[in-house]
Design an enzyme around this catalytic site. Structure first.
Site, PDB file in Angstrom:
ATOM      1  N   GLU A   1       0.841  -1.209   0.000  1.00 50.69           N
ATOM      2  CA  GLU A   1       0.000   0.000   0.000  1.00 50.69           C
ATOM      3  C   GLU A   1       0.872   1.254   0.000  1.00 50.69           C
ATOM      4  OE1 GLU A   1      -2.808  -0.434   3.231  1.00 50.69           O
ATOM      5  OE2 GLU A   1      -4.171  -1.532   1.933  1.00 50.69           O
TER       6      GLU A   1
ATOM      7  N   GLU B   1      -5.553  -8.183  -0.998  1.00 49.85           N
ATOM      8  CA  GLU B   1      -6.192  -7.975   0.316  1.00 49.85           C
ATOM      9  C   GLU B   1      -7.650  -7.637   0.095  1.00 49.85           C
ATOM     10  OE1 GLU B   1      -4.664  -5.260   3.280  1.00 49.85           O
ATOM     11  OE2 GLU B   1      -2.603  -5.712   2.707  1.00 49.85           O
TER      12      GLU B   1
HETATM   13  C1  BG6 Z   1      -4.352  -2.683   4.809  1.00 51.49           C
HETATM   14  C2  BG6 Z   1      -3.009  -3.157   5.261  1.00 51.49           C
HETATM   15  O1  BG6 Z   1      -4.372  -1.315   4.970  1.00 51.49           O
HETATM   16  O2  BG6 Z   1      -5.488  -3.037   5.485  1.00 51.49           O
HETATM   17  C3  BG6 Z   1      -3.026  -4.228   6.308  1.00 51.49           C
HETATM   18  O3  BG6 Z   1      -2.170  -3.537   4.198  1.00 51.49           O
HETATM   19  C4  BG6 Z   1      -4.186  -3.991   7.240  1.00 51.49           C
HETATM   20  O4  BG6 Z   1      -1.783  -4.240   6.952  1.00 51.49           O
HETATM   21  C5  BG6 Z   1      -5.475  -4.078   6.436  1.00 51.49           C
HETATM   22  O5  BG6 Z   1      -4.208  -4.844   8.334  1.00 51.49           O
HETATM   23  C6  BG6 Z   1      -6.754  -3.986   7.250  1.00 51.49           C
HETATM   24  O6  BG6 Z   1      -6.712  -2.886   8.092  1.00 51.49           O
HETATM   25  P1  BG6 Z   1      -6.937  -3.047   9.659  1.00 51.49           P
HETATM   26  O7  BG6 Z   1      -6.657  -1.730  10.229  1.00 51.49           O
HETATM   27  O8  BG6 Z   1      -8.343  -3.485   9.824  1.00 51.49           O
HETATM   28  O9  BG6 Z   1      -5.958  -4.073  10.088  1.00 51.49           O
END
Ligand code: BG6
Length: 475
Positions: free
Chosen positions: A182, A374
């Site tokens: 990211e 993701e």
């Molecule tokens: C993304 C990141 O922003 O979202 C992860 O690459 C992160 O590291 C994921 O964990 C989800 O966000 P959060 O804050 O719910 O963990």
């Protein structure tokens, strides 16, 4: 609605990151990283934003990354669970400071290499393709305190040495690489994104974009090195994705949304197209930013990525009147609250069609294969009286997003694969909570680090197993 056809060889799996799963923060010779300095609780946000220096650990704070879910000691059990689900890909990251504890050493730490060699070999044992991020929110702290992290051009040298070490040490085990997780989060969460800490009164945009330039150069050089080491290596960039919708069809709102998209896509424009985009000179002028470049930088940037990876949790929304007060930072990037979509318990939008929209925009713009690395729903899970976790809400979120990805494939977009976020529960990056769970596997640990760390399959485990076995047909 019939399910779209996923291509043969489509990679199905899940994702973790070293900083949120490994723990063992001082074992195996590992050095401290940025995430190790970010506490749980109210002090968390100013540190993440680079507004407060926290260069020493405090006894009265709890640091979730220090033990995390102990993947460092339990990786065999965890990878076996992934194999049981049928994963053909597992995304994780290498902790830079396991290989180079301070970051500026000339030779790597053999214990760090041995650990990742064992992890990737374990994946291969089950036919799982590792997808590896070189830097996922964890800059070695020594590079922050001694060099000011990515504001300093010397970081390019340190990072490329580290990248070369990874490509050479794991050649034959890892083929798919991502440079920076990211990368655009540098703008929105500068300390956790890139180890940046600001001095009072300085032009933060200047610092952020100079650091960005260094990361883009480092990423392009790493891409070149990866191809030199092994021409079969596939390197991707990684965007915190999600299109901005205009709040209304008022031209000013449409323009605001376009500008907001460009703020994030700027990074990928460079990494995927090999040059600064045409709009950037005007944007830098308006922000009072002047980027120091060196001779040869334009040539270096031509080392473009092989594929474009991205995270998608939700779409975003912008208007000409958007400001600090009417927007909020669900999923780190600030957005207006879209009244046409529902939201998770943490206020993150739920918009599967937004995934199809985002994928179409990205393919139209870059014409490179996409990789959705993701996606998922952070939710509270309860263990019922029978010891089971019925996470139907998670199944429903994932089902709708897989459908949307299938529709994007049907739109003609080449997609390499899909890794759901936090396939085994891990520490949340934004809040540091364990209670914000994404996994198919529950981990017994609470927000303050209590629990046995025992793993337990949720209802979604068998569901995802079935999805993979049917190559996305049985949702
Ligand atoms: C993304 C990141 O922003 O979202 C992860 O690459 C992160 O590291 C994921 O964990 C989800 O966000 P959060 O804050 O719910 O963990």
């Amino acid at each position: 609605m019939s399910a779209a056809t996923f291509p043969d060889g489509f990679l199905w799996g899940g994702a973790l990151a070293a900083n949120q799963s490994e723990g063992a923060y001082r074992e195996g010779g590992k050095g401290l990283t940025t995430v190790d300095m970010i506490p749980h609780g109210p002090a968390r946000l100013p540190v993440k934003l680079g507004q407060e220096k926290r260069f020493t650990l405090r006894d009265d704070e709890f640091y979730p990354s220090h033990q995390a879910i102990d993947f460092y000691h339990r990786y065999k059990e965890d990878i076996a669970l992934m194999a049981e689900m049928g994963f053909s890909v597992f995304r994780t990251s290498i902790a830079w400071s396991r290989l180079y504890p301070k970051g500026d050493e000339l030779t790597p730490n053999p214990e760090g290499i041995a650990f990742y060699h064992a992890v990737f070999s374990e994946c291969r044992k089950y036919g799982i393709e590792p997808l590896v991020t070189l830097c996922h929110f964890d800059v070695p702290m020594h590079l922050v305190t001694e060099y000011g992290s990515w504001r300093n051009r010397k970081m390019v040298e340190f990072f490329t040495r580290y990248a070369r070490t990874c490509f050479e040490a794991f050649d034959g085990l890892v083929k798919y690489w991502l440079t920076f997780n990211e990368i655009n989060i540098l703008l929105h969460s500068p300390f956790s994104g890139a180890g940046l800490v600001f001095e009072p009164g300085e032009n933060q945009d200047q610092v952020k974009y100079q650091a960005t330039h260094h990361e883009l150069i480092a990423s392009a050089l790493a891409t070149r090195i990866a191809h030199e080491v092994n021409p079969d290596n596939q390197v991707g960039c990684m965007l915190a994705g999600g299109n901005f919708y205009p709040w209304s069809c008022k031209p000013e709102d449409v323009w605001a949304a376009l500008e907001k998209d460009r703020e994030n896509l700027f990074f990928i424009d460079v990494q995927a197209r090999g040059a600064y985009p045409s709009y950037s000179a005007r944007v830098f002028r308006e922000k009072g930013v002047h980027i120091e470049m060196q001779d040869g930088d334009a040539e270096i940037l031509k080392n473009t990525v092989d594929f474009v990876s991205f995270s998608y949790y939700a779409s975003r929304c912008a208007s000409a009147e958007m400001n600090e007060h009417n927007s909020s930072a669900a999923n780190i990037v600030k957005s207006l609250t879209n009244p046409h979509i529902t939201r998770s318990e943490w206020g993150w939008g739920i918009d599967p069609l937004g995934l199809r929209i985002t994928m179409n925009m990205m393919y139209d713009r870059y014409q490179k294969p996409l990789f959705l690395v993701e996606n998922g729903l952070g939710a509270r899970d309860e263990i019922n009286a029978n010891g089971e976790i019925d996470d139907d809400y998670r199944i429903s979120y994932l089902r709708e997003h897989i459908r949307a990805m299938g529709d994007a494939i049907d739109d003609g977009i080449p997609v390499i694969g899909y890794t759901t976020w936090g396939c085994i529960d891990l520490v949340a990056a934004s809040t540091g909570e364990m209670s914000k769970r994404y996994g198919f596997v529950y981990v017994d640990r609470d927000d303050l680090g209590n629990g046995t760390l025992e793993r337990r399959k949720k209802k979604s485990f068998a569901w995802y197993q079935k999805v993979i076995a049917s190559n996305g047909q049985d949702l």
